[in-house]
Structures are given as C-alpha cells and as structure tokens.
Design an enzyme around this catalytic site. Sequence first.
Site, PDB file in Angstrom:
ATOM      1  N   CYS A 160       0.663  -1.209  -0.013  1.00  0.00           N
ATOM      2  CA  CYS A 160      -0.087   0.009   0.030  1.00  0.00           C
ATOM      3  C   CYS A 160       0.889   1.409   0.093  1.00  0.00           C
ATOM      4  O   CYS A 160       0.357   2.307  -0.560  1.00  0.00           O
ATOM      5  CB  CYS A 160      -0.965  -0.040   1.122  1.00  0.00           C
ATOM      6  N   HIS A 257      -2.470   6.709   3.674  1.00  0.00           N
ATOM      7  CA  HIS A 257      -0.942   6.685   3.508  1.00  0.00           C
ATOM      8  C   HIS A 257      -0.457   8.043   3.083  1.00  0.00           C
ATOM      9  O   HIS A 257      -0.734   8.219   1.944  1.00  0.00           O
ATOM     10  CB  HIS A 257      -0.460   5.444   3.115  1.00  0.00           C
TER      11      HIS A 257
HETATM   12  P1  NAP Z   1      -5.803  -8.706   8.861  1.00  0.00           P
HETATM   13  O1  NAP Z   1      -6.922  -7.402   8.893  1.00  0.00           O
HETATM   14  O2  NAP Z   1      -4.992  -9.261   9.844  1.00  0.00           O
HETATM   15  O3  NAP Z   1      -6.826  -9.838   8.119  1.00  0.00           O
HETATM   16  C1  NAP Z   1      -6.119 -11.012   7.738  1.00  0.00           C
HETATM   17  C2  NAP Z   1      -7.300 -12.151   7.071  1.00  0.00           C
HETATM   18  O4  NAP Z   1      -6.683 -13.312   6.842  1.00  0.00           O
HETATM   19  C3  NAP Z   1      -8.324 -12.178   8.224  1.00  0.00           C
HETATM   20  O5  NAP Z   1      -9.535 -12.471   7.226  1.00  0.00           O
HETATM   21  C4  NAP Z   1      -8.065 -13.612   8.728  1.00  0.00           C
HETATM   22  O6  NAP Z   1      -9.111 -14.487   8.911  1.00  0.00           O
HETATM   23  C5  NAP Z   1      -7.355 -14.364   7.534  1.00  0.00           C
HETATM   24  N1  NAP Z   1      -6.652 -15.532   8.297  1.00  0.00           N
HETATM   25  C6  NAP Z   1      -5.438 -15.320   9.059  1.00  0.00           C
HETATM   26  N2  NAP Z   1      -5.153 -16.443   9.223  1.00  0.00           N
HETATM   27  C7  NAP Z   1      -5.680 -17.405   8.316  1.00  0.00           C
HETATM   28  C8  NAP Z   1      -5.650 -18.675   8.170  1.00  0.00           C
HETATM   29  N3  NAP Z   1      -4.678 -19.521   8.788  1.00  0.00           N
HETATM   30  N4  NAP Z   1      -6.350 -19.615   7.143  1.00  0.00           N
HETATM   31  C9  NAP Z   1      -7.280 -18.459   6.484  1.00  0.00           C
HETATM   32  N5  NAP Z   1      -7.531 -17.390   6.737  1.00  0.00           N
HETATM   33  C10 NAP Z   1      -6.660 -16.771   7.605  1.00  0.00           C
HETATM   34  O7  NAP Z   1      -5.107  -8.210   7.663  1.00  0.00           O
HETATM   35  P2  NAP Z   1      -5.140  -7.014   6.250  1.00  0.00           P
HETATM   36  O8  NAP Z   1      -4.764  -5.715   6.891  1.00  0.00           O
HETATM   37  O9  NAP Z   1      -6.453  -7.228   5.754  1.00  0.00           O
HETATM   38  O10 NAP Z   1      -4.133  -7.639   5.410  1.00  0.00           O
HETATM   39  C11 NAP Z   1      -4.433  -8.819   4.419  1.00  0.00           C
HETATM   40  C12 NAP Z   1      -3.248  -8.852   3.192  1.00  0.00           C
HETATM   41  O11 NAP Z   1      -3.381  -7.828   2.513  1.00  0.00           O
HETATM   42  C13 NAP Z   1      -2.018  -9.049   4.004  1.00  0.00           C
HETATM   43  O12 NAP Z   1      -1.185  -9.967   3.465  1.00  0.00           O
HETATM   44  C14 NAP Z   1      -1.297  -7.486   3.877  1.00  0.00           C
HETATM   45  O13 NAP Z   1      -0.066  -7.599   4.219  1.00  0.00           O
HETATM   46  C15 NAP Z   1      -2.118  -7.152   2.790  1.00  0.00           C
HETATM   47  N6  NAP Z   1      -2.354  -5.660   2.567  1.00  0.00           N
HETATM   48  C16 NAP Z   1      -3.086  -4.921   3.614  1.00  0.00           C
HETATM   49  C17 NAP Z   1      -3.012  -3.476   3.386  1.00  0.00           C
HETATM   50  C18 NAP Z   1      -3.673  -2.731   4.533  1.00  0.00           C
HETATM   51  O14 NAP Z   1      -3.828  -1.567   3.954  1.00  0.00           O
HETATM   52  N7  NAP Z   1      -4.420  -3.108   5.501  1.00  0.00           N
HETATM   53  C19 NAP Z   1      -2.758  -2.976   2.112  1.00  0.00           C
HETATM   54  C20 NAP Z   1      -2.161  -3.896   1.083  1.00  0.00           C
HETATM   55  C21 NAP Z   1      -1.946  -5.028   1.394  1.00  0.00           C
HETATM   56  P3  NAP Z   1      -9.821 -14.677  10.712  1.00  0.00           P
HETATM   57  O15 NAP Z   1     -10.632 -13.245  10.926  1.00  0.00           O
HETATM   58  O16 NAP Z   1     -10.685 -15.732  10.392  1.00  0.00           O
HETATM   59  O17 NAP Z   1      -8.660 -14.863  11.427  1.00  0.00           O
END
Ligand code: NAP
Length: 369
Positions: A160, A257
């Site tokens: 991001c 950001h």
């Molecule tokens: P997050 O809020 O921590 O969400 C993670 C998701 O992954 C949740 O739905 C969680 O489900 C699921 N998960 C975790 N462990 C799992 C497992 N063992 N099996 C299946 N599902 C699982 O993270 P996020 O910020 O949304 O980011 C998600 C991805 O996008 C990451 O790789 C991050 O680096 C990337 N990203 C994030 C952003 C941002 O601005 N946030 C921007 C660009 C890229 P449960 O609720 O069931 O645990």
Amino acid sequence: MDFSSPKKGFPKKRCGVLGCTGSVGQRFSLLLAEHPHFELVAVGASERSSGKTYKEATTWKTSGSMPENIGELTVTLCDPQHFKHCDVVFSGLDSSVAGEVEDRFLKENIPVFSNAKNHRQDPSVPLVVPTVNISHLDYIKVQRESNGLDKGFLVCNSNCAVIGIVIPLAAIQASCGAIDGLSVVTNQAVSGAGFPGPSMMEMMDNWIPYISGEEDKMQPESRKILGQYDVEGKALVDRTDLKVSATCNRVAVTDGHGACVSVRFADRSKVPSAEQVKQAMKDYVSEVQKMECPSAPEKAIAVMEEADRPQPKLDRDAGRGYTITVGRVREDPSGFCDIIFTALSHNTVIGASGSSILNAEAAVLKGYL
Ligand code: NAP
C-alpha cells in the site's frame, strides 16, 4: 463513497474473497456490494471464522456499515473446493498463509488477485498497480502457458505504501524523463497494519518510526512495477537503475498513507521545473481510464495547490479512494534532489482492495476473465 459506473456490455462475474474478515477483506465487501458487475458470492477466512455467517465472524471496523446482503453468507475455509463457482477470487489473506493458499487456487485453475506480499517478487507473477502498469496483465498468457492453465492465473497488487511512489513516478516519467533515485518518508495509517492493529496506548499522542518489513518492499516493488517487457515480450525486466531510499512510520490516522517524496532525474541536463512536474501529473491519463473500467477514477492523480494539502481526513476519499492526491510540489532549494512532493493514497482502496478490483475489471476487458 459513490458506486462505480456501470459499463454497457460488461459481463456479470461471481466473486469470492479470501481473508474476508480483515481490514482488506472488509473493504472488498464494501466495494463489491456497490459494484455494478461483480457480485460477492463466497467468503473465506480461518478456522476461527469458518461455519459462522459473515455477520457473526466479523468485527466490523471499517467506515461505512457492513453491507446487509452479505451478512448472511457463510464463511468457509480457504479451500478451492468452496470457490469453484467463482469466476474470480480476491485475496486479503494474512501473509502467513497467503502463499500456500494462493498456490492451491492457481493449481485449481481459479483466477486470483492477491494483496499479500508472498508472490509479489515471483518473476512469473505480474505485480500490477492499475493506474500504472496494466499492460503487465498480458503476462497472464505466459503464466498460463507455463502452468498448463486455461482459466486460472495469479496477479498481485503492490504494497500500500508503494502506491505513493509509483503512481506519481509513472506520470512524471511519461513526460519529464526518467527518475533514477528517490528518498521517501511515509506516514502510514493504522488500518494498514490489519486487525486488531496497534493498541490505543501505542498510537495515542504518538507515532512509531518502524513498520516491520515495509522499507524492504519499497525499492524492489517499485522496480518491478515500473519495469518493462523484454524485446520478445516473454519476461518482465525490472528498472534496476532506480534507487529508492525509504523510511516508514506508523501514525495515528485511520485510513490514508502519506508519502513525502524527493526525486532525482537521470538526465542532469534536462531537470524539469516544479511547474512542468505538476503539469505532467495533471495531464496523466492511465490505461484503465482510457479503457473506461467501471471503477476507474476520473483522475489518477489530483494535484492540489493549497500549501497544507493533501491531508488524510480531507483527501483520502478523492475519486472514491481510487485517486491519489499530490501537493507541495516544489523544487529542492538545497539541490540535493530535484523535485519534492507529498502524496496521499487510500491504503485499502487504491492501496489494496480497489487496486485488485480495478485490475480484475481490466482483465475482463482484456479477455482474461
Ligand atoms: P488482517 O486484518 O489481519 O486480516 C487477515 C485475514 O486473513 C483475516 O480475514 C483472517 O481471518 C485471515 N486469516 C488469518 N489466518 C488465516 C488462516 N490460517 N487461514 C485462513 N485465513 C486466515 O490483515 P489485512 O490488513 O486485511 O491484510 C491482508 C493482506 O493484505 C496482508 O497480506 C497484508 O499484508 C496485505 N495488505 C494490507 C493492506 C492494508 O492497508 N491493510 C494494504 C495492502 C496489502 P480470521 O478473521 O478468521 O482470522
């Protein structure tokens, strides 16, 4: 945020979201609920959530209410068998599992657009920021050939914070010549850390001068996104001459950001003025805009003249979160760099879910979906 505009003749596509409960997953739910052609039909997350309805499994934390029509969907495990009826799957999975899960979807011939870091540096996976390098989607042909697939593929979008570099750079380089070095200091929102994110005690009255792994992504991802195909069109060649020096901070902002960027042009005899750089960004029209993708913003970049803009609270929703705002464009009086500017991007729209959706729309129009 307003709806994307419907496009005549654009086919309906059934979509799945992996990691549906997280920060990126919730943004997918919101954007897909409003989408004129994409329908969310399947949601997956971890064992903690599977078997529950989306409403039960999700602690809603994103501005805008949870869309009613998806609250009753049952969350499944992220196994391809639960997503066979989807035309496309969007992944907002935690990187601890994303790599392996996305590989399984690819093997099962299911198209995936990923937000996770795991495959971004894989030479066989295009890394696509829709308002910068949508032509890299054509690498899907090579990827399919080498994996023996006729339908599936894997495409990543960038980190991001990289957005605040590559979108302005694409615009500036298109009319002012190559940039071969830059320094960036970011101010990144807490939603970028995923849920639950840093605690209130950590963030109130504070900022944190470190985000694990973030600075290491800035140079390699920028080099890949701004790279080109080789002469045979069979491989993507990174911009290895581009040097990116990065410092990343977490600040007490919910979404949006910031990036304070200082750039240096390769040709020292043709350094543009701040006015020329501003004009280049104002004139920039990306391919997804020309293709009239339904979610494409009117402007990829909005240039602000006010001395104290952009600001996250005021500007992160520009163009429904698909436009980045740039201000404070000026010449570097020290001569250390050439041009300095500040960019602001919505980290879960153009920085994550919105990027995937716009990439998917372009993939439909290019015939890959
Ligand atoms: P997050 O809020 O921590 O969400 C993670 C998701 O992954 C949740 O739905 C969680 O489900 C699921 N998960 C975790 N462990 C799992 C497992 N063992 N099996 C299946 N599902 C699982 O993270 P996020 O910020 O949304 O980011 C998600 C991805 O996008 C990451 O790789 C991050 O680096 C990337 N990203 C994030 C952003 C941002 O601005 N946030 C921007 C660009 C890229 P449960 O609720 O069931 O645990």
